[in-house]
Write an enzyme that holds these catalytic residues in place. Structure first.
Site, PDB file in Angstrom:
ATOM      1  N   HIS A 154       0.799  -1.222   0.000  1.00  0.00           N
ATOM      2  CA  HIS A 154       0.000   0.000   0.000  1.00  0.00           C
ATOM      3  C   HIS A 154       0.835   1.277   0.000  1.00  0.00           C
ATOM      4  CE1 HIS A 154      -4.106  -1.573   0.527  1.00  0.00           C
ATOM      5  NE2 HIS A 154      -3.564  -2.525   1.272  1.00  0.00           N
ATOM      6  N   LYS A 201      -9.089  13.307   3.750  1.00  0.00           N
ATOM      7  CA  LYS A 201      -8.164  12.170   3.833  1.00  0.00           C
ATOM      8  C   LYS A 201      -7.212  12.439   4.986  1.00  0.00           C
ATOM      9  CE  LYS A 201      -7.119  12.835  -0.462  1.00  0.00           C
ATOM     10  NZ  LYS A 201      -7.031  11.559  -1.186  1.00  0.00           N
ATOM     11  N   ARG A 202      -6.443  11.423   5.335  1.00  0.00           N
ATOM     12  CA  ARG A 202      -5.455  11.565   6.400  1.00  0.00           C
ATOM     13  C   ARG A 202      -4.554  12.759   6.108  1.00  0.00           C
ATOM     14  NH1 ARG A 202      -0.701   8.600   6.489  1.00  0.00           N
ATOM     15  NH2 ARG A 202      -1.567   7.407   4.748  1.00  0.00           N
ATOM     16  N   LYS A 248       0.187  14.175   0.826  1.00  0.00           N
ATOM     17  CA  LYS A 248      -1.164  14.385   0.295  1.00  0.00           C
ATOM     18  C   LYS A 248      -1.420  15.869  -0.006  1.00  0.00           C
ATOM     19  CE  LYS A 248      -2.977  10.276   2.627  1.00  0.00           C
ATOM     20  NZ  LYS A 248      -3.397   9.466   1.475  1.00  0.00           N
ATOM     21  N   THR A 291      -9.009   5.910  -2.363  1.00  0.00           N
ATOM     22  CA  THR A 291     -10.384   5.435  -2.523  1.00  0.00           C
ATOM     23  C   THR A 291     -11.383   6.573  -2.401  1.00  0.00           C
ATOM     24  OG1 THR A 291     -10.428   4.784  -0.183  1.00  0.00           O
ATOM     25  CG2 THR A 291      -9.949   3.060  -1.794  1.00  0.00           C
ATOM     26  N   LYS A 316     -14.941   7.241  -4.577  1.00  0.00           N
ATOM     27  CA  LYS A 316     -16.241   7.512  -3.954  1.00  0.00           C
ATOM     28  C   LYS A 316     -16.840   8.819  -4.457  1.00  0.00           C
ATOM     29  CE  LYS A 316     -14.528   5.116   0.118  1.00  0.00           C
ATOM     30  NZ  LYS A 316     -13.808   5.317   1.385  1.00  0.00           N
TER      31      LYS A 316
END
Length: 823
Positions: free
Chosen positions: A367, A559-560, A565, A667, A671
């Site tokens: 991952h 998100k985290r 990110k 993900t 979504k």
């Protein structure tokens, strides 16, 4: 919620409604112990959950019986996280009971959505890895595949996030304080898990070396089962979670010595193993507890798997024909050494036979592409905690390196790179290397991720095992993330396509492509989106006291919180937009609401500083009358599955802006696409495949590709060049660094700016800034044409079928597990 499948229609006649009402009252009285005239909504939730659980349980037992009778090969999914969220609505919609229960409660003067809101969210995970595991369990059951999950029953989740004076503050997430009505405690299912101790070498009758692991400190693993219902009238699978319990041996020894306090201390220490998800690993104690957690659930799971195998089979050579085990990242990778220990020490198998069985059983999902995120453990810790396992890992490594040496004689650098033991800077066990060597398949989770995995971090292994590496792109379950989360859009889709078959065959959404050109459908589509935005605005008004304009563009990054990110890039655009509005107050600005959500790891200082920056920017903008409702920034605290289900249907613009080559898949991008959002993103992770499926013209792609970024770094990346060349970037950074948003502490955010300018800008925020801002300008232009935006949004929904977790599971079943759907 209006959309429900056909089984519901037959259950809504008055006789069935009356029976449900009777069942609810009986459960309230006899299971909850409450008088109906003196109840709280939570009491009715527990009564309702027990009635629903009763219905699921019959199908659950039938599913388990069918697996037994058909002697089906089973897959066991080992994961440290299962972010399953709330169960009630998902169970009702999957089993077709939603409408009947809604009517029954309505007759009793209650509201199903309000009752369901009393459910505590199962805090069994943190982010995408745990949510992926939950989606996979849903798909396994919906596809009638014999698949089981194994994990830990954490008493407390990772933490409940509160924002206090703009800072993230962690609080215990005591999700079990009222109990969990969905689980079945199995006190009779207990396995002993050993730690520490010493090894004694012996020889068997054939002269083979054998080992006894003695004088260990033991903990008992007790099982709790959660039924996982598939969609429709079929399969219910099982998620088995382990809770740590003290052994009687510990307690009796101290009791016999008259030391009651010591006995209680030992009991508490033993049971701490399953108290908290992912203890803080910035301390020695935290690291040791985390490794103990990993081995604890792996050992219990393997013992349980072998017990089930042994009830139907006796020859361990048949094990790979009956059992497949998937390692969800490296956290369960110690299972490879544990199975070897069991086969060698408890069953007396020869090494080659044991290792051959092990490799055929295990497969590993990677991952992450970040070398620093690949799990390693100090050899000294391993040796003290799991001495036999370290010995087995050394033996695996020696045999593996001997083979590498035969194939590539004289290549010492290759030996060093692929060794399971990292010798640089203190010996450490490389868990990803153990997972690769001990598995027959290794998969990435998006096309780019799998390619980069084989060309970068695992390129040597890809050369050694070219047939071992494959790609299986992640997916999400449409049952929860569209059918349940977005009933307005789900109902519109069902009406447009003629039935609800798309819920279990998401590729049918392709039938919406012609409707992107239908003005009436687009109008109804836009109404559904606006209703979701208005609902979200109402919820945030109620919880946070915020006034949001549903007509504004909802720009969302959830998100985290992590530097790769690039929430910081998002905030730089917000500051730039703020400056532009102040400089040109009479321009025709598209109103925009920027929403951020996510948790930072407790010890991750820079991520927590990003959260504080977001809240400080929001505070300054809220006080500035010059904005006049044209720009608002919101940080939604305590982001989890339930919050995601509120947010995702309301998203107009999906922020997927990680540095190219760093996000394995993602993900949330899937979504939001599924719910009619347009993506602004880099060519990273699954963004590439989203562009392929929905059409690149229907996304806003920006930034350097992974190859271009590698070339830039090869030439020598100079962040200062970008700072000096772009006045808007310079202005935004200077405002943040000088205390414009933190006048009470001007240097508060200097570490963030220094990480970009002085620290080399590891994640290329400055390199991608100008292109990102230009892409945001394109967003404004398109959003200004509501019909054109709606057309592209419909095409995003229509192209999202590929990203169903059902497709992912079919690929796993065919390419790795060799399991079949059961009738």
């Amino acid at each position: 919620m209006k959309e429900f499948h056909d089984a519901d229609a037959a259950s809504t006649n008055p006789k069935n409604i009356g029976e449900l009402k009777t069942a609810l009252v009986n459960r309230l009285i006899y299971s909850i112990g409450k008088d109906p005239i003196d109840t709280h909504e939570r009491d009715w939730f527990f009564a309702l959950a027990h009635v629903v659980r009763d219905q699921i349980t019959l199908r659950w037992m039938e599913s388990m019986r069918q697996y037994y009778l058909s002697d089906a090969k089973r897959v066991y999914y080992l994961s440290m996280e299962f972010l399953i969220g709330r169960t009630l609505d998902n169970a009702l919609l999957n089993t077709g009971g939603y409408e009947a229960f809604r009517l029954a409660l309505e007759d009793m003067g209650m509201n199903l959505d309000e009752i369901g809101g009393e459910e505590e969210e199962a805090a069994l995970g943190n982010g995408g890895l745990g949510r992926l595991a939950a989606c996979f369990l849903d798909s396994l059951a919906s596809l009638r595949m014999p698949g089981f999950g194994y994990g830990i029953r954490y008493d407390y989740g990772i933490f409940s996030q509160r924002i206090e004076d703009g800072w993230q503050v962690e609080h215990p997430d005591n999700w079990l304080r009222y109990g969990n009505p969905w689980e079945f405690a199995r006190p009779e299912v207990l396995y002993r898990v050993q730690f520490y101790g010493r090894l004694v070498e012996t020889q068997d009758t054939d002269g083979q070396r054998r080992y006894q692991w003695l004088d260990t400190q033991d903990v008992m693993a007790m099982a709790y089962d959660l039924p996982i219902p598939g969609y429709g009238e079929g399969t219910v699978n099982n998620l088995r979670l382990w809770a740590a319990k003290a052994t009687r041996d510990f307690e009796l020894r101290y009791f016999n010595e008259g030391n009651y306090i010591k006995a209680v201390e030992q009991k508490t220490s033993s049971e701490n193993l399953s108290k908290v998800l992912y203890p803080d690993d910035t301390t020695q104690m935290g690291r040791e507890l985390r490794l103990k957690q990993e081995y604890f659930f792996v050992s219990a799971s393997l013992q349980d798997i072998l017990v089930h195998f042994g009830t139907e089979h006796r020859d361990l050579a048949e094990l790979p024909d009956e059992v497949a085990i998937q390692l969800n990242d490296t956290h369960p990778a110690i299972a490879i050494a544990e199975l070897m220990r069991i086969l060698l020490d408890q069953h007396g198998l020869a090494w080659d036979q044991a290792f051959g069985i092990t490799v055929r059983i295990f497969a590993y999902t990677n991952h992450t592409l970040l070398p620093e995120a690949l799990e390693t453990w100090p050899v000294r810790l391993f040796e003290r905690l799991l001495p036999r396992h370290l010995q087995i890992i050394y033996d695996i490594n020696q045999k593996f390196l001997d083979e590498v040496g035969r194939r590539f004689p004289g290549d010492g650098d290759l030996i060093r790179r692929v060794s399971l033991i990292d010798e640089d800077g203190g010996k450490r066990v490389r868990m990803s290397h153990l997972a690769i060597v001990g598995s027959h398949k290794v998969n990435g989770v998006a096309k780019l991720h799998s390619e980069l995995m084989q060309s970068t971090i695992f390129r040597d292994f890809a050369r050694l095992f070219p047939d071992r590496f494959i790609n299986i792109t992640n997916g999400v379950t449409p049952r929860r993330w569209l059918h349940q989360a977005n009933p307005g859009l789900a109902g519109l889709i069902t009406e447009a396509l003629g039935d609800s078959a798309w819920v279990s065959d998401l590729e049918r959404l392709r039938g919406l492509v012609p409707l992107a050109g239908d003005a009436e459908f687009r109008s109804r589509f836009r109404t559904a989106k606006f209703d979701n935005k208005a609902r979200l605005a109402g919820l945030l008004k109620q919880r946070l006291g915020l006034a949001l304009d549903p007509a504004s563009l909802f720009d969302v990054q959830i998100k985290r919180i992590h530097e790769y990110k690039r929430q910081l890039l998002n905030l730089l655009h917000v500051v730039t937009r703020y400056n532009r509005i102040k400089d040109q107050p009479t321009a025709a600005w598209i109103p925009r609401t920027v929403i951020l959500g996510g948790k930072a790891a407790p010890g991750y200082r820079m991520a927590k500083l990003v959260i504080k920056l977001a809240n400080d920017i929001a505070r300054v903008m809220d006080r500035d009358p010059a904005l006049q409702g044209r720009l608002k920034l919101v940080f939604v605290p305590d982001y989890n599955v339930s919050r995601a289900m509120e947010l995702i249907p309301a998203v107009d613009l999906s922020e997927q802006i990680s540095t190219a080559g760093t996000e394995a898949s993602g993900t949330s991008n899937m979504k939001m696409t599924m719910n009619g959002a347009l993506t602004i993103g880099t060519l990273d992770g699954a963004n590439i495949e989203i562009a392929e499926q929905v059409g690149r013209d229907n996304l806003f792609i920006f930034g350097l590709t992974a190859g271009e970024l590698a070339e830039l770094r090869r030439r020598g990346y100079q962040p200062w060049d970008y700072y000096h060349a772009n006045s808007e970037l310079r202005r935004a950074l200077d405002m943040i660094a000088s205390g414009y948003f933190s006048p009470e502490e001007p240097d508060r955010f200097k570490p963030l700016v220094d990480s970009l300018l002085m620290g080399g800008d590891q994640w290329a925020v400055l390199a991608d800034y100008a292109d990102y801002v230009a892409a945001q300008e394109a967003v404004d232009r398109l959003y200004g044409d509501g019909e054109a935006w709606a057309r592209q949004a419909v095409l995003n929904v229509a192209g999202s079928g590929w990203f169903s977790s059902d497709r992912s599971i079919r690929e796993y079943a065919g390419s790795i597990w060799n399991i079949q759907p059961q009738a």
